[in-house]
Design an enzyme around this catalytic site. Structure first.
Site, mmCIF file in Angstrom:
data_model
loop_
_atom_site.group_PDB
_atom_site.id
_atom_site.type_symbol
_atom_site.label_atom_id
_atom_site.label_comp_id
_atom_site.label_asym_id
_atom_site.label_seq_id
_atom_site.Cartn_x
_atom_site.Cartn_y
_atom_site.Cartn_z
ATOM 1 N N HIS A 176 -0.875 2.450 -12.547
ATOM 2 C CA HIS A 176 -2.104 1.815 -12.063
ATOM 3 C C HIS A 176 -2.021 0.284 -12.088
ATOM 4 C CE1 HIS A 176 -4.974 5.529 -12.424
ATOM 5 N NE2 HIS A 176 -3.924 5.734 -11.654
ATOM 6 N N SER A 177 -0.914 -0.238 -12.623
ATOM 7 C CA SER A 177 -0.688 -1.683 -12.525
ATOM 8 C C SER A 177 -0.270 -2.076 -11.115
ATOM 9 C CB SER A 177 0.394 -2.121 -13.513
ATOM 10 O OG SER A 177 0.548 -3.513 -13.474
ATOM 11 N N THR A 215 -3.270 -7.915 -10.398
ATOM 12 C CA THR A 215 -1.918 -8.171 -9.890
ATOM 13 C C THR A 215 -1.291 -6.887 -9.323
ATOM 14 O OG1 THR A 215 -1.088 -7.733 -12.126
ATOM 15 C CG2 THR A 215 -1.447 -10.057 -11.530
ATOM 16 N N GLU A 258 0.809 4.318 -2.694
ATOM 17 C CA GLU A 258 0.518 5.699 -2.301
ATOM 18 C C GLU A 258 1.703 6.625 -2.605
ATOM 19 O OE1 GLU A 258 -2.504 6.891 -1.064
ATOM 20 O OE2 GLU A 258 -3.067 4.941 -1.862
ATOM 21 N N GLU A 294 0.812 -1.219 0.000
ATOM 22 C CA GLU A 294 0.000 0.000 0.000
ATOM 23 C C GLU A 294 0.849 1.274 0.000
ATOM 24 O OE1 GLU A 294 -2.476 0.773 3.417
ATOM 25 O OE2 GLU A 294 -3.828 2.028 2.256
ATOM 26 N N ASP A 317 -8.627 3.848 -2.296
ATOM 27 C CA ASP A 317 -9.207 3.853 -0.950
ATOM 28 C C ASP A 317 -10.395 4.791 -0.833
ATOM 29 O OD1 ASP A 317 -7.261 2.109 -0.070
ATOM 30 O OD2 ASP A 317 -5.901 3.718 0.551
ATOM 31 N N HIS A 360 0.878 13.602 -7.824
ATOM 32 C CA HIS A 360 0.047 14.674 -7.248
ATOM 33 C C HIS A 360 0.890 15.894 -6.859
ATOM 34 C CE1 HIS A 360 -4.027 12.693 -6.729
ATOM 35 N NE2 HIS A 360 -3.274 11.767 -7.289
ATOM 36 N N ASP A 361 2.156 15.673 -6.557
ATOM 37 C CA ASP A 361 3.024 16.835 -6.327
ATOM 38 C C ASP A 361 3.414 17.475 -7.660
ATOM 39 O OD1 ASP A 361 4.549 18.722 -4.947
ATOM 40 O OD2 ASP A 361 6.359 17.493 -5.079
HETATM 41 CA CA CA Z 1 -0.298 -5.328 -11.991
HETATM 42 CA CA CA Z 2 3.960 20.521 -6.351
#
Ligand code: CA
Ligand code: CA
Length: 361
Positions: free
Chosen positions: A198-199, A218, A63, A59, A204, A70-71
Site C-alpha cells: 500500500h506504499s 509517495t 494494479e 497505476e 479507484d 487477489h489471485d
Molecule cells: Ca510510498
Molecule cells: Ca487464484
C-alpha cells in the site's frame, strides 16, 4: 561408513560444490541460471514497454501488485479440511475465470488489469498464474526502495475458479481479516508486511469520485510513509461525497485511508509490528519480500517450480528519509504500540502536504 572412505569422498563433494553454475544465454545476451527462464526476459521487455509505460511505478504497477494478492488469496485450508475445493491460490484462476471472480465484490475493479495483462500471457505462452506473479514482481521493481522479489515459474494452467468470499475487504474487522489470513496460512505479522504494497498503491473504486487517490503521500516510492501516515490522526474527508464503505478519515488532502489499514495500524495484535516499519526501510523490504515469496506460491509446490528470480530487475534504492508530512507534528501520531517508544520523526518543510491522485495512463 569408515572414516577413511569418508575422507576419500570429501574432495569429490568439494569439487562438485565448487563447479560454477551453468548460465544460459538468452535474448540480447542476457543470462539466467536456467534456460527455461529465457522466455521471461522477452516478457520483461514487452511489459516494461507496453504495460508499465516504459518502466514506471504507476497505476498499472499498483494494479498488478494488487492482482498478485487477489489471485493468490483464493486459498482456504478450512475448505480443504471440509473436503471442498479450497481454491488453487496463486494459480491464475482470477484470469482464467475472470467472469466469475471479478464479479466477487472484493474484486471490484480488478477486471481492468486482468484484461490488460491477459494478452501478454497468451502472446508469450506462459501460464496465467506465472504471469500474474511475474508482472507483480517486475512492476514493483520499478518503484525505488522495493526489494527484488523472488520469482518462481512453472505453475500449471489448469485450475478451477476460486470459491467466493476469500478476499478480505477494507470494511472487514481486524478479527475477520486476521482469521481469513490465518486460513490462508498467513500470520498477523506477515499481513502487516504484505501491506507494504500500500506504499505504492491508489484506490479507484472505494471512493470512485476521487479516482487514483493514494494510500500514502509517495505512491511512486516503496518507502515507509504508508506506515507513518496511517498512524496520523485522521481529520480529512478526502472526497466531496463523504466517506464511503471501507473508507475512514485520512490525515492529508488527497490521501485515502482504508478502514482496514487504519484499524490494523492501531490494533493490539498488529500495532507493534506496524510501528517497527515506521523508520526501518530495510526491515520492511526484507519482511515484504519474504511474505510475497510465500504468497506467490500459495497452493503451489515450491519444489515443482523453477527459480527465475534472476530475470527480475534490481530496483533502485529509495533515497527519502522517513518523515512526517509537512504541517504535521509528533502530536499528530496516534501511538498504538504500547511496549516500545515511537521513533522521533521530523516534518518535511513547507506548506501542509496535499497529495495528488495517481494519473490514469
Ligand atoms: Ca510510498
Ligand atoms: Ca487464484
Amino acid at each position: 561408513m569408515q572414516l577413511k572412505s569418508l575422507v576419500a569422498i570429501l574432495p569429490f563433494f568439494l569439487a562438485v560444490a565448487a563447479t560454477p553454475v551453468q548460465q544460459a544465454t538468452c535474448s540480447n545476451g542476457r543470462t539466467t541460471a536456467n534456460a527455461q527462464c529465457c522466455v521471461w526476459f522477452d516478457v520483461l521487455d514487452d511489459i516494461q514497454e507496453n504495460l508499465f509505460d516504459g518502466g514506471e511505478c504507476g497505476e498499472e504497477v499498483h494494479e498488478s501488485l494488487r492482482l498478485t494478492f487477489h489471485d493468490a488469496i483464493g486459498f482456504s485450508e478450512l475448505l480443504k479440511l471440509q473436503g471442498k475445493f479450497g481454491g488453487g491460490g496463486a494459480d491464475g484462476s482470477i484470469m482464467h475465470f475472470s467472469d466469475i471472480e471479478t464479479a466477487f465484490p472484493a474484486n471490484n475493479g480488478v477486471d481492468d488489469i486482468v484484461d490488460a495483462q491477459r494478452p501478454f500471457a497468451i502472446k508469450h505462452q506462459v501460464s496465467f498464474g506465472d504471469f500474474i506473479q511475474f508482472a507483480g514482481a517486475v512492476g514493483v521493481s520499478n518503484c525505488p526502495g522495493a526489494p527484488r522479489l523472488e520469482f518462481l515459474a512453472g505453475r500449471s494452467n489448469v485450475t478451477k475458479p476460486s470459491p467466493p468470499d476469500l478476499v478480505p475487504e477494507p470494511q472487514d474487522s481486524v478479527v475477520k481479516i486476521l482469521a481469513r489470513m490465518a486460513d490462508a496460512t498467513f500470520s498477523p505479522n506477515e499481513l502487516v508486511a504484505l501491506l507494504a504494497s500500500h506504499s505504492v498503491a491508489a484506490q479507484d473504486h472505494v471512493d470512485p469520485i476521487i479516482h487514483g487517490s493514494p494510500f500514502d503521500s509517495t505512491p511512486g516510492l516503496f518507502d515507509t510513509q504508508f506506515y507513518i501516515e496511517t498512524l496520523l490522526q485522521g481529520d480529512v474527508i478526502p472526497g466531496p461525497d463523504g466517506l464511503q464503505v471501507g473508507e475512514v478519515q485520512s490525515p492529508l488532502q488527497g490521501e485515502l485511508r482504508l478502514q482496514s489499514d487504519g484499524a490494523l495500524a492501531r490494533h493490539p495484535i498488529t500495532a507493534c509490528e506496524w510501528q517497527s516499519f515506521v523508520n526501518d526501510q530495510s526491515r520492511m523490504a526484507t519482511k515484504f519480500r519474504a511474505a510475497m515469496s510465500k504468497m506467490a506460491i500459495l497452493g503451489q509446490k515450491r519444489s515443482a517450480l523453477i527459480d527465475c528470480s534472476d530475470v527480475i530487475p534490481v530496483p533502485k534504492p529509495n533515497a527519502k528519509t522517513p518523515s512526517l508530512p509537512a504541517g504535521k507534528t509528533m502530536h499528530d501520531i496516534e501511538k498504538s504500540c504500547l511496549i516500545k517508544p515511537f521513533p522521533t520523526l521530523s516534518a518535511d518543510p513547507g506548506p501542509e502536504t496535499s497529495v495528488n491522485p495517481v494519473p490514469p495512463s
